[in-house]
Design a protein around this motif. Structure first.
Motif, PDB file in Angstrom:
ATOM      1  N   THR A  37       0.816  -1.222   0.000  1.00  0.00           N
ATOM      2  CA  THR A  37       0.000   0.000   0.000  1.00  0.00           C
ATOM      3  C   THR A  37       0.842   1.260   0.000  1.00  0.00           C
ATOM      4  N   PHE A  58     -10.297   0.728  -0.567  1.00  0.00           N
ATOM      5  CA  PHE A  58      -9.078   0.610  -1.364  1.00  0.00           C
ATOM      6  C   PHE A  58      -8.150   1.759  -1.014  1.00  0.00           C
ATOM      7  N   GLN A  62      -4.499   2.852  -5.447  1.00  0.00           N
ATOM      8  CA  GLN A  62      -5.476   2.124  -6.254  1.00  0.00           C
ATOM      9  C   GLN A  62      -6.530   3.072  -6.812  1.00  0.00           C
ATOM     10  N   LEU A  91      -7.630  -5.526 -11.127  1.00  0.00           N
ATOM     11  CA  LEU A  91      -7.661  -5.998  -9.733  1.00  0.00           C
ATOM     12  C   LEU A  91      -7.017  -7.377  -9.612  1.00  0.00           C
ATOM     13  N   LEU A  96      -4.651  -3.345  -8.930  1.00  0.00           N
ATOM     14  CA  LEU A  96      -4.758  -1.929  -9.312  1.00  0.00           C
ATOM     15  C   LEU A  96      -3.496  -1.149  -8.937  1.00  0.00           C
ATOM     16  N   ARG A  97      -2.350  -1.811  -9.030  1.00  0.00           N
ATOM     17  CA  ARG A  97      -1.069  -1.142  -8.777  1.00  0.00           C
ATOM     18  C   ARG A  97      -0.204  -1.224 -10.027  1.00  0.00           C
TER      19      ARG A  97
END
Length: 324
Positions: A37, A58, A62, A91, A96-97
């Motif tokens: 994160t 999220f 993201q 995803l 979503l990175r």
């Protein structure tokens, strides 16, 4: 007092070793979360516009990537269903990175491979490019909107685990409804400024990011007006009253039958995009359609705007207030 038996001693050592392993695993898990994160917790949430209790949390990272994927899709005239397919795919492939590694030479949001003709590495690591080339391939799938999501995604990705996309469909559908503007006031973020990376912020950075994701048409017809005036303090904007500036983005209904979004849908797409980018671009306040989001509020919810924001003119424009 009798000395503990060898069996009890062994059991005690095993218990201590087990406790130590639990602590080590907890620390390792924390470090993994921080790595994944970027040190930021969820921070953002999207809820269902149907008031059925569905929600998805999220991270700010993201949120930026999801907003880009949605903006690129609608800019190409793709449907909400197409955006849902793209978001579910990302995803699964990357969380979503925009990751710089993967299986063999896979890279980016969709784990696209340079060796398979998806583009050069630097192109694939550009989220706008990656989303665009995904939609380009999706548009070539016959009747993709009528296919199960797993089938449509697989015909683009050719993954070794095609069924894995299905589990992301509910979350992707929530994100798509908000980020295409079909579910008003459903996406929120805490909006805490990102101080871990050095990047441009302020109104010019907001304008550049809008053009990057939506294309230059988003600043038309009058162009996104940038106000350098200080705003009068209101209960909901006291934190951003001093020395802030505003980007006013005019919105209008899409005339193209392929796009077919109303003024309200277009406005909410831009407004949600701004909230999703609040951490990265240090956005303090967003208002549209008589509603207002302010960074740093306890629950970060959309609230009824003050009298200045609730007028007819404000309903046809998104106002984005940035820090200095």
């Amino acid at each position: 007092m009798p000395e503990p038996s060898p069996t009890l001693k062994r059991r005690g050592r095993l218990l201590r070793i087990g406790a130590a392993l639990v602590v080590l695993l907890a620390v390792a898990g924390y470090l993994v979360v921080q790595y994944v994160t970027g040190g930021h917790g969820p921070g953002c949430e999207v809820v269902s516009g149907r008031n059925d209790g569905e929600a998805y949390e999220f991270t700010p990272e993201q949120a930026v990537n999801a907003a880009t994927i949605a903006a690129v899709g609608t800019g190409r005239g793709m449907s909400e269903r197409a955006v849902t397919i793209a978001l579910a795919t990302s995803l699964q492939e990357s969380g979503l990175r925009n990751i710089q590694h993967g299986d063999r030479d896979s890279l980016g949001l969709f784990q696209q491979r340079p060796s398979q003709g998806w583009g050069k590495p630097q192109q694939i690591l550009d989220p706008t490019y990656a989303a665009g080339v995904f939609y380009e391939h999706l548009a070539k799938v016959p009747d993709y909107q009528k296919l199960p999501l797993t089938v449509a995604a697989q015909r683009v990705q050719r993954s070794g685990f095609p069924e894995a996309y299905a589990k992301h469909e509910p979350d992707a559908a929530l994100l798509a409804a908000a980020l295409t503007g079909h579910a008003p006031a459903t996406l929120t973020c805490q909006g805490r400024p990102d101080t871990t990376t050095v990047r441009a912020v302020g109104p010019d950075a907001v304008r550049a990011a809008l053009v990057r994701d939506f294309g230059r048409d988003v600043l038309q017809p009058a162009g996104a007006e940038v106000s350098r005036k200080k705003h009068a303090s209101t209960p909901s904007s006291a934190a951003s009253a001093s020395g802030t500036r505003t980007v006013t983005v005019p919105v209008a209904a899409d005339r193209s039958p392929a796009k077919g979004r109303t003024t309200g849908q277009r406005g909410w797409q831009v407004a949600h995009w701004a909230v999703a980018n609040a951490t990265a671009l240090h956005i303090e306040r967003v208002s549209f359609g008589g509603r207002e989001w302010t960074a740093g509020n306890t629950d970060s919810r959309w609230r009824t705007a003050g009298s200045q924001e609730a007028g007819g003119a404000a309903k046809a424009a998104v106002r984005i207030v940035t820090g200095q």
